[in-house]
Design a protein around this motif. Sequence first.
Motif, short mmCIF file in Angstrom:
data_model
loop_
_atom_site.label_atom_id
_atom_site.label_comp_id
_atom_site.label_asym_id
_atom_site.label_seq_id
_atom_site.Cartn_x
_atom_site.Cartn_y
_atom_site.Cartn_z
N ALA A 58 22.19 44.92 27.48
CA ALA A 58 21.71 43.84 27.07
C ALA A 58 21.90 43.10 28.44
CB ALA A 58 22.45 43.18 26.06
N SER A 59 22.91 43.08 29.02
CA SER A 59 23.16 42.30 30.32
C SER A 59 22.35 42.69 31.51
CB SER A 59 24.85 42.66 30.70
OG SER A 59 25.09 41.95 31.84
N THR A 60 22.24 44.03 31.45
CA THR A 60 21.49 44.63 32.71
C THR A 60 19.90 44.33 32.54
OG1 THR A 60 22.87 46.47 32.90
CG2 THR A 60 20.66 46.76 33.77
N LEU A 61 19.39 44.23 31.24
CA LEU A 61 18.10 43.68 30.83
C LEU A 61 17.89 42.30 31.05
CD1 LEU A 61 17.24 45.79 27.98
CD2 LEU A 61 16.32 46.20 30.06
N ASP A 62 18.92 41.47 30.79
CA ASP A 62 18.75 39.93 30.97
C ASP A 62 18.91 39.66 32.55
OD1 ASP A 62 18.94 39.41 28.44
OD2 ASP A 62 21.17 39.00 28.53
N PHE A 63 19.50 40.54 33.36
CA PHE A 63 19.59 40.30 34.83
C PHE A 63 18.28 40.74 35.45
CE2 PHE A 63 20.28 42.14 39.08
CZ PHE A 63 20.53 41.10 39.61
N MET A 64 17.79 41.99 35.05
CA MET A 64 16.65 42.24 35.66
C MET A 64 15.27 41.29 35.13
SD MET A 64 14.33 46.12 34.94
CE MET A 64 13.84 45.56 33.37
N TYR A 65 15.18 40.93 34.02
CA TYR A 65 14.14 40.21 33.47
C TYR A 65 14.24 38.72 34.41
CZ TYR A 65 13.45 43.66 30.21
OH TYR A 65 12.95 44.67 29.36
N ASP A 66 15.63 38.37 34.60
CA ASP A 66 15.81 36.96 35.18
C ASP A 66 15.57 36.94 36.73
OD1 ASP A 66 16.40 35.59 32.96
OD2 ASP A 66 18.55 35.88 33.27
N THR A 67 15.77 38.26 37.27
CA THR A 67 15.66 38.36 38.71
C THR A 67 14.48 38.75 39.11
OG1 THR A 67 18.09 38.85 38.84
CG2 THR A 67 16.67 39.57 40.88
N TYR A 68 13.73 39.53 38.21
CA TYR A 68 12.29 40.33 38.53
C TYR A 68 11.44 39.82 37.27
CZ TYR A 68 15.67 42.86 41.62
OH TYR A 68 16.48 42.78 42.80
N PRO A 69 11.00 38.71 37.23
CA PRO A 69 10.23 38.43 36.21
C PRO A 69 9.17 39.15 35.52
CG PRO A 69 10.68 36.33 37.42
CD PRO A 69 11.01 37.57 37.97
N GLY A 70 8.34 39.65 36.87
CA GLY A 70 7.22 40.47 36.45
C GLY A 70 7.59 41.87 35.58
N THR A 71 8.87 41.96 35.51
CA THR A 71 9.06 43.35 34.66
C THR A 71 9.01 43.20 33.14
OG1 THR A 71 11.58 42.72 34.95
CG2 THR A 71 10.83 44.38 36.57
N THR A 72 8.93 42.03 32.84
CA THR A 72 8.79 41.63 31.45
C THR A 72 7.54 42.14 31.12
OG1 THR A 72 7.97 39.40 31.85
CG2 THR A 72 10.39 39.62 31.22
N ASP A 73 6.43 42.11 31.88
CA ASP A 73 5.07 42.59 31.62
C ASP A 73 5.13 43.97 31.14
OD1 ASP A 73 2.30 42.03 31.26
OD2 ASP A 73 2.12 43.12 33.20
N LEU A 74 6.05 44.82 32.08
CA LEU A 74 6.17 46.15 31.92
C LEU A 74 6.91 46.29 30.48
CD1 LEU A 74 7.63 47.50 35.15
CD2 LEU A 74 5.23 48.21 34.26
N ARG A 75 7.88 45.75 30.18
CA ARG A 75 8.53 45.82 28.92
C ARG A 75 7.67 45.51 27.76
NH1 ARG A 75 11.61 40.46 27.73
NH2 ARG A 75 9.27 40.01 27.63
N ASP A 76 6.56 44.50 27.91
CA ASP A 76 5.81 44.27 26.82
C ASP A 76 4.87 45.52 26.54
OD1 ASP A 76 7.23 41.98 26.55
OD2 ASP A 76 5.68 40.80 27.60
N LYS A 77 4.35 46.17 27.67
CA LYS A 77 3.34 47.13 27.36
C LYS A 77 4.00 48.70 26.99
CE LYS A 77 -0.24 44.88 29.79
NZ LYS A 77 0.06 43.56 29.44
N ALA A 78 5.27 48.73 27.47
CA ALA A 78 5.91 50.09 27.57
C ALA A 78 6.28 50.43 26.15
CB ALA A 78 7.23 50.07 28.20
#
Length: 174
Positions: free
Chosen positions: A28-48
């Motif tokens: 959870a902490s890693t995902l929070d950090f990644m999504y906050d630091t690299y907001p574009g990765t939320t698009d990957l999450r939503d489509k994965a």
Amino acid sequence: MAAAALPLAACGNGINGNGASTIDARVASTLDFMYDTYPGTTDLRDKAAGVLVMPLVTEAGLGLGGSFGRGALQVGGTTVDYYSATSGSAGLQIGAQQYSHVLFFMTESALADFRSSMGWAAGANLQYVAADQGEILRAETITSLAPVIAVVFAQSGLRIGATLEGTKYTRIIP
């Protein structure tokens, strides 16, 4: 080469033996950090179809090398399995580093292949995303390149080039 990874496996990789709740908290902490630091990765999450999160991978080498980490596979935001990641290598290398990585399974078949294998090895079919692409990342621009997309980030240490090629992922019971 696999024997080179055994000493790293014995060190516990900072997660120790506290079980699933510790791994879940680190994921959870890693995902929070990644999504906050690299907001574009939320698009990957939503489509994965699924996301494999390795919060901390430790890699070291002096001639022989290896890496080890533990993490969780999430489908629809819920943890469905736990995995370890190990690799071994030989050659001109010296140093150590730690990093996080997340694998986005962009197709149902890629996720099914991963989950049904006895030990899935990352290979040339991985599409890597550089950290500086995280801001402008859009899933539709890279999903045609590979069914599995790796984002490697939060590197620290003195070893050049975190690569996941040859890393073997094995289902574990924490």
